[in-house]
Scaffold this motif. Sequence first.
Motif, PDB file in Angstrom:
ATOM      1  N   TRP A 145      40.169  57.816  45.115  1.00  0.00           N
ATOM      2  CA  TRP A 145      39.383  57.019  46.049  1.00  0.00           C
ATOM      3  C   TRP A 145      40.231  55.887  46.599  1.00  0.00           C
ATOM      4  O   TRP A 145      41.195  55.445  45.976  1.00  0.00           O
ATOM      5  CB  TRP A 145      38.123  56.509  45.358  1.00  0.00           C
ATOM      6  CG  TRP A 145      37.383  57.639  44.709  1.00  0.00           C
ATOM      7  CD1 TRP A 145      37.272  57.888  43.374  1.00  0.00           C
ATOM      8  CD2 TRP A 145      36.725  58.718  45.361  1.00  0.00           C
ATOM      9  NE1 TRP A 145      36.573  59.040  43.156  1.00  0.00           N
ATOM     10  CE2 TRP A 145      36.224  59.579  44.370  1.00  0.00           C
ATOM     11  CE3 TRP A 145      36.501  59.048  46.691  1.00  0.00           C
ATOM     12  CZ2 TRP A 145      35.515  60.733  44.660  1.00  0.00           C
ATOM     13  CZ3 TRP A 145      35.790  60.201  46.979  1.00  0.00           C
ATOM     14  CH2 TRP A 145      35.307  61.024  45.979  1.00  0.00           C
ATOM     15  N   LEU A 146      39.862  55.383  47.769  1.00  0.00           N
ATOM     16  CA  LEU A 146      40.667  54.376  48.454  1.00  0.00           C
ATOM     17  C   LEU A 146      40.776  53.058  47.691  1.00  0.00           C
ATOM     18  O   LEU A 146      41.809  52.413  47.746  1.00  0.00           O
ATOM     19  CB  LEU A 146      40.103  54.126  49.858  1.00  0.00           C
ATOM     20  CG  LEU A 146      40.227  55.293  50.833  1.00  0.00           C
ATOM     21  CD1 LEU A 146      39.553  54.951  52.157  1.00  0.00           C
ATOM     22  CD2 LEU A 146      41.691  55.662  51.052  1.00  0.00           C
ATOM     23  N   ALA A 147      39.713  52.650  47.015  1.00  0.00           N
ATOM     24  CA  ALA A 147      39.733  51.361  46.310  1.00  0.00           C
ATOM     25  C   ALA A 147      39.090  51.522  44.934  1.00  0.00           C
ATOM     26  O   ALA A 147      37.894  51.327  44.778  1.00  0.00           O
ATOM     27  CB  ALA A 147      39.007  50.303  47.120  1.00  0.00           C
ATOM     28  N   THR A 148      39.905  51.904  43.953  1.00  0.00           N
ATOM     29  CA  THR A 148      39.399  52.150  42.606  1.00  0.00           C
ATOM     30  C   THR A 148      40.184  51.337  41.591  1.00  0.00           C
ATOM     31  O   THR A 148      41.406  51.247  41.658  1.00  0.00           O
ATOM     32  CB  THR A 148      39.483  53.648  42.249  1.00  0.00           C
ATOM     33  OG1 THR A 148      38.653  54.372  43.146  1.00  0.00           O
ATOM     34  CG2 THR A 148      39.027  53.916  40.829  1.00  0.00           C
ATOM     35  N   HIS A 149      39.442  50.770  40.641  1.00  0.00           N
ATOM     36  CA  HIS A 149      40.009  50.009  39.528  1.00  0.00           C
ATOM     37  C   HIS A 149      39.634  50.745  38.241  1.00  0.00           C
ATOM     38  O   HIS A 149      38.461  51.034  38.012  1.00  0.00           O
ATOM     39  CB  HIS A 149      39.421  48.586  39.535  1.00  0.00           C
ATOM     40  CG  HIS A 149      39.686  47.801  38.299  1.00  0.00           C
ATOM     41  ND1 HIS A 149      40.920  47.274  38.011  1.00  0.00           N
ATOM     42  CD2 HIS A 149      38.872  47.453  37.273  1.00  0.00           C
ATOM     43  CE1 HIS A 149      40.854  46.629  36.848  1.00  0.00           C
ATOM     44  NE2 HIS A 149      39.628  46.724  36.394  1.00  0.00           N
ATOM     45  N   ALA A 150      40.613  51.086  37.426  1.00  0.00           N
ATOM     46  CA  ALA A 150      40.342  51.723  36.138  1.00  0.00           C
ATOM     47  C   ALA A 150      39.889  50.653  35.150  1.00  0.00           C
ATOM     48  O   ALA A 150      40.637  49.739  34.826  1.00  0.00           O
ATOM     49  CB  ALA A 150      41.590  52.428  35.622  1.00  0.00           C
ATOM     50  N   VAL A 151      38.655  50.756  34.711  1.00  0.00           N
ATOM     51  CA  VAL A 151      38.131  49.839  33.700  1.00  0.00           C
ATOM     52  C   VAL A 151      38.605  50.301  32.328  1.00  0.00           C
ATOM     53  O   VAL A 151      39.079  49.517  31.521  1.00  0.00           O
ATOM     54  CB  VAL A 151      36.589  49.761  33.758  1.00  0.00           C
ATOM     55  CG1 VAL A 151      36.055  48.817  32.688  1.00  0.00           C
ATOM     56  CG2 VAL A 151      36.114  49.326  35.139  1.00  0.00           C
ATOM     57  N   THR A 152      38.473  51.606  32.068  1.00  0.00           N
ATOM     58  CA  THR A 152      38.979  52.253  30.854  1.00  0.00           C
ATOM     59  C   THR A 152      39.643  53.551  31.296  1.00  0.00           C
ATOM     60  O   THR A 152      39.709  53.841  32.487  1.00  0.00           O
ATOM     61  CB  THR A 152      37.830  52.577  29.862  1.00  0.00           C
ATOM     62  OG1 THR A 152      37.027  53.625  30.403  1.00  0.00           O
ATOM     63  CG2 THR A 152      36.977  51.358  29.557  1.00  0.00           C
ATOM     64  N   ASP A 153      40.055  54.352  30.332  1.00  0.00           N
ATOM     65  CA  ASP A 153      40.614  55.663  30.674  1.00  0.00           C
ATOM     66  C   ASP A 153      39.553  56.603  31.239  1.00  0.00           C
ATOM     67  O   ASP A 153      39.879  57.591  31.892  1.00  0.00           O
ATOM     68  CB  ASP A 153      41.250  56.317  29.441  1.00  0.00           C
ATOM     69  CG  ASP A 153      42.526  55.616  29.012  1.00  0.00           C
ATOM     70  OD1 ASP A 153      43.111  54.880  29.836  1.00  0.00           O
ATOM     71  OD2 ASP A 153      42.931  55.790  27.845  1.00  0.00           O
ATOM     72  N   GLU A 154      38.273  56.301  30.986  1.00  0.00           N
ATOM     73  CA  GLU A 154      37.184  57.181  31.416  1.00  0.00           C
ATOM     74  C   GLU A 154      36.279  56.578  32.478  1.00  0.00           C
ATOM     75  O   GLU A 154      35.567  57.307  33.165  1.00  0.00           O
ATOM     76  CB  GLU A 154      36.324  57.571  30.217  1.00  0.00           C
ATOM     77  CG  GLU A 154      37.058  58.385  29.187  1.00  0.00           C
ATOM     78  CD  GLU A 154      36.186  58.735  27.997  1.00  0.00           C
ATOM     79  OE1 GLU A 154      34.999  58.351  27.973  1.00  0.00           O
ATOM     80  OE2 GLU A 154      36.701  59.392  27.087  1.00  0.00           O
ATOM     81  N   LEU A 155      36.243  55.247  32.603  1.00  0.00           N
ATOM     82  CA  LEU A 155      35.338  54.582  33.544  1.00  0.00           C
ATOM     83  C   LEU A 155      36.117  53.885  34.640  1.00  0.00           C
ATOM     84  O   LEU A 155      37.116  53.212  34.377  1.00  0.00           O
ATOM     85  CB  LEU A 155      34.462  53.559  32.829  1.00  0.00           C
ATOM     86  CG  LEU A 155      33.285  54.100  32.046  1.00  0.00           C
ATOM     87  CD1 LEU A 155      32.584  52.967  31.309  1.00  0.00           C
ATOM     88  CD2 LEU A 155      32.306  54.818  32.944  1.00  0.00           C
ATOM     89  N   PHE A 156      35.594  54.013  35.863  1.00  0.00           N
ATOM     90  CA  PHE A 156      36.263  53.467  37.033  1.00  0.00           C
ATOM     91  C   PHE A 156      35.265  52.705  37.894  1.00  0.00           C
ATOM     92  O   PHE A 156      34.080  53.031  37.924  1.00  0.00           O
ATOM     93  CB  PHE A 156      36.893  54.608  37.848  1.00  0.00           C
ATOM     94  CG  PHE A 156      37.895  55.387  37.049  1.00  0.00           C
ATOM     95  CD1 PHE A 156      39.242  55.058  37.093  1.00  0.00           C
ATOM     96  CD2 PHE A 156      37.494  56.423  36.224  1.00  0.00           C
ATOM     97  CE1 PHE A 156      40.164  55.761  36.336  1.00  0.00           C
ATOM     98  CE2 PHE A 156      38.406  57.139  35.460  1.00  0.00           C
ATOM     99  CZ  PHE A 156      39.743  56.798  35.518  1.00  0.00           C
TER     100      PHE A 156
END
Length: 188
Positions: free
Chosen positions: A95-106
């Motif tokens: 996706w154009l603007a994604t931040h990985a919070v964890t290895d599984e949640l974005f």
Amino acid sequence: MLSTQTCLRDHFLISMPHLEDETFAQTIIYICDHSEYGAMGLIINRPLNFHLDKMLSHLDLPSSNTASHIPVYSGGPVQSDRGFVLHKNYLGNPWLATHAVTDELFLTTSMDILEAIALSDNAETLITLGHTGWGPGQLEQEITDNVWLSCPANSDIMFHKPAEERLQAAATILGVNLNLMTPHTGHA
């Protein structure tokens, strides 16, 4: 810099019963980011009075029957006109603007994900308008002041529990019944 023990990323904040601020009373917040620069999270138990299909219509994006069943939440008072999508990486797209919070949640803030969610039947997404935010040290002070309880996040609570059950479900992780807690604060 925050130590690993004090970083609350991927944790829930549970509002204490005495919190009277109408924006945050009776809320559960998922913390997406926490560092020495502050913290950012999403309120996950305040559904708005509309679903994703209305948002897509407003944005002139195609909708589907699935979208009419996906609630949109009030994520907090900051940038309340902007959408935030908390999701598992089930769609597999960059996706154009994604931040990985964890290895599984974005956390994605670009519109390109909304149409994909509307066409998917996967329920592990949470869409909000707005977010919560704290400046450096502000969240830590609020926890010291007994405003919030915190516990590790649980994706089952976020994505599968009805919104009205999420606050107590998170408190149960800590062994707390919020209905039995006094609204009065104090320090020993």
